[in-house]
Write a protein that holds these residues in place. Structure first.
Motif, PDB file in Angstrom:
ATOM      1  N   UNK A 424       1.091  -0.850   0.227  1.00  0.00           N
ATOM      2  CA  UNK A 424      -0.089  -0.200  -0.033  1.00  0.00           C
ATOM      3  C   UNK A 424       1.426   1.174  -0.391  1.00  0.00           C
ATOM      4  N   UNK A 425       2.031   1.620   0.811  1.00  0.00           N
ATOM      5  CA  UNK A 425       3.171   2.342  -0.102  1.00  0.00           C
ATOM      6  C   UNK A 425       3.540   2.633  -0.918  1.00  0.00           C
ATOM      7  N   UNK A 426       3.927   3.803  -1.316  1.00  0.00           N
ATOM      8  CA  UNK A 426       4.732   4.067  -2.847  1.00  0.00           C
ATOM      9  C   UNK A 426       6.222   3.915  -2.462  1.00  0.00           C
ATOM     10  N   UNK A 427       7.220   4.002  -3.998  1.00  0.00           N
ATOM     11  CA  UNK A 427       8.288   4.349  -3.850  1.00  0.00           C
ATOM     12  C   UNK A 427       8.653   2.545  -3.212  1.00  0.00           C
ATOM     13  N   UNK A 428      10.240   3.046  -2.898  1.00  0.00           N
ATOM     14  CA  UNK A 428      10.364   1.827  -2.183  1.00  0.00           C
ATOM     15  C   UNK A 428      10.170   0.944  -1.154  1.00  0.00           C
ATOM     16  N   UNK A 429       8.876   2.103  -0.361  1.00  0.00           N
ATOM     17  CA  UNK A 429       9.670   1.562   0.822  1.00  0.00           C
ATOM     18  C   UNK A 429       9.415   0.823   0.993  1.00  0.00           C
ATOM     19  N   UNK A 430       8.180  -0.315   0.408  1.00  0.00           N
ATOM     20  CA  UNK A 430       7.349  -2.004   0.320  1.00  0.00           C
ATOM     21  C   UNK A 430       8.651  -2.160   0.324  1.00  0.00           C
ATOM     22  N   UNK A 431      10.065  -2.076   0.249  1.00  0.00           N
ATOM     23  CA  UNK A 431      11.133  -3.206   0.233  1.00  0.00           C
ATOM     24  C   UNK A 431      11.552  -2.576   1.403  1.00  0.00           C
TER      25      UNK A 431
END
Length: 470
Positions: A424-431
């Motif tokens: 649900x988060x944008x950019x590289x945050x999900x990693x």
């Protein structure tokens, strides 16, 4: 001319140590070690590198398919519709895991049968797997073919290469295995952009079919070169006489009990498992992570090629250095630096508030990780010879490669699940969680390798002398 031939024969017999008045018996001639020629060494290295270039190069380029399949997960007409990154990642994970989970059997069959027969069987299975995957209509069909079946074929081609090649070398074993295993990096450099281009122009199905045909040709041409070094061949032929029939086919070389119960073996197994649980996650997600930083699909696939280029260079240079500074020393240093790269570069890249900073950190991570994390793979088999002896190499190598495969089967899917949990988060945050997991696993692997180094040092002290170069 007859006199020349006679003199040559006489001098040869004297060099071997036989009395001309008492010519050697056939048994004596058979037991004399024959020094392999430089050409034989070169052919073994070239053949082994080509095999690994083919099967591992395609496997290590799965990140290209990962990115494409994730894009197709929103297309109701595709086999990947509704699939999570973890489900798609399972395809590559199965292939890489089974490459080494089946190591004990592949190693045993390579000892019992001519290595080229095992490699040919692997080539057929590998190519057939890619071909069948190109006709898959459901997710489980792709997982079964491009994942499970492809992994079996990779194992039957890869394990003979990394098991046969070390028996041909002594002083330059680190350099030789560095060159051989640089095939994974060279393969990734070549296959990643080629597969991306094929997919872009012909679709992923035709890409699978074309790569299947090319792989079959390369493996078929290379297989005849692969054979055991003469001394190892005689030993394995003698062992094969004691096992026959179906039972013999299912019999695997067991690790000597005295070795299996040692602290050194446990520490080496622990380090191998921890490193393998972390190692393949960045390799599979380089392209999809690069996309979160704003790169195009073509540029994102180039990160796989960049990492694999660093992989190839690092294995050769570090393999050569390992022959000089000690293979265990090199194993520790490379594992430590790869942990620092993950903790100090990939995690900050996923946390950075600006895209430019994230990109710079990720590029640095891609290069450093490609150089040092991949070097573990080439130094690993050479370290086993140092620790447990050439006579135990095949059994220990097969078992510990199986351990690495099982660890990959656990570590990489968990990393994929962590990515999904933050989609649900944008950019590289999900990693972020995935990067943290990889860093912690590599740091733990570094401690295990240091333990191995200490055990080896203590062993040398007990034998009457300290030795820094290990």
């Amino acid at each position: 001319m007859p006199d020349v031939e006679a003199n040559t024969a006489s001098s040869a017999s004297l060099e071997i140590g036989f009395d001309q008045q008492n010519p050697p018996t056939p048994l004596q001639l058979e037991t004399q070690p024959v020094q392999p020629s430089r050409l034989q060494h070169v052919l073994i290295v070239v053949a082994s590198t080509t095999l690994i270039f083919t099967v591992c190069g395609i496997g290590f380029s799965f990140g290209v398919y990962q990115d494409v399949y994730q894009g197709l997960s929103h297309d109701p007409s595709s086999p990947f519709y509704g699939s999570s990154p973890a489900m798609i990642d399972l395809i590559g994970t199965l292939a890489i895991s089974l490459m080494t989970i089946g190591a004990p059997y592949a190693t045993a069959w390579t000892k019992r049968f001519p290595p080229q027969f095992v490699i040919w069987a692997g080539g057929i299975v590998f190519s057939l797997a890619l071909l069948l995957a190109s006709f898959g209509q459901r997710m489980w069909e792709i997982q079964l073919t491009q994942g499970l079946l492809c992994g079996m074929g990779t194992c039957l081609s890869y394990m003979p290469a990394v098991t046969v090649a070390p028996t041909w070398f002594t002083a330059r074993r680190g350099l030789a295995m560095g060159i051989v295993l640089s095939g994974t990096g060279i393969g990734g450099v070549v296959w990643a952009p080629v597969l991306h281009g094929l997919i872009t122009k012909t679709g992923f199905r035709n890409s699978l079919r074309i790569s299947a045909a090319v792989a079959f040709v390369l493996i078929s041409v290379t297989a005849p070169v692969m054979r055991w070094e003469a001394t190892a061949s005689r030993r394995f032929r003698a062992e094969a006489r004691h096992s026959s029939g179906i039972v013999g086919l299912l019999k695997i070389p067991l690790v000597d009990y005295r070795i299996a119960r040692s602290h050194t073996f446990f520490a080496q197994a622990l380090g191998a498992a921890l490193q393998s649980a972390a190692y393949y996650t960045p390799v599979f997600f380089f392209a999809s992570y690069a996309r979160t930083l704003g790169y195009s699909s073509a540029t994102a696939s180039n990160f796989i090629a960049l990492s694999n280029a660093a992989n190839a260079i690092g294995k050769i240079i570090i393999g050569h250095a390992a022959d000089r500074i000690g293979r265990l020393n090199a194993l520790f240093l490379t594992t430590a630096i790869s942990a620092v790269a993950a903790l100090g570069l990939w995690i900050p890249s996923s946390l950075s508030s600006t895209q430019a900073d994230s990109r710079h950190l990720f590029i640095a991570f891609t290069v450093l990780y490609g150089v040092f994390a991949s070097a573990y793979v080439s130094l690993f088999p050479t370290s086993l010879v140092e620790l447990f002896g050439i006579q135990n190499f095949a059994s220990v190598n097969g078992f510990l490669y199986m351990v690495r495969g099982l660890a990959t089967m656990v570590g990489t899917p968990v990393a994929g699940a962590l990515i999904r949990s933050a989609t649900h988060e944008k950019g590289p945050a999900p990693y972020q969680n995935t990067a943290i997991l990889v860093g912690v696993l590599l740091a733990s692997a570094t401690l295990a390798v240091f333990w191995v180094r200490l055990e080896a040092a203590v062993s040398h002290l007990r034998q009457g002398g300290a030795k820094w170069k290990l």
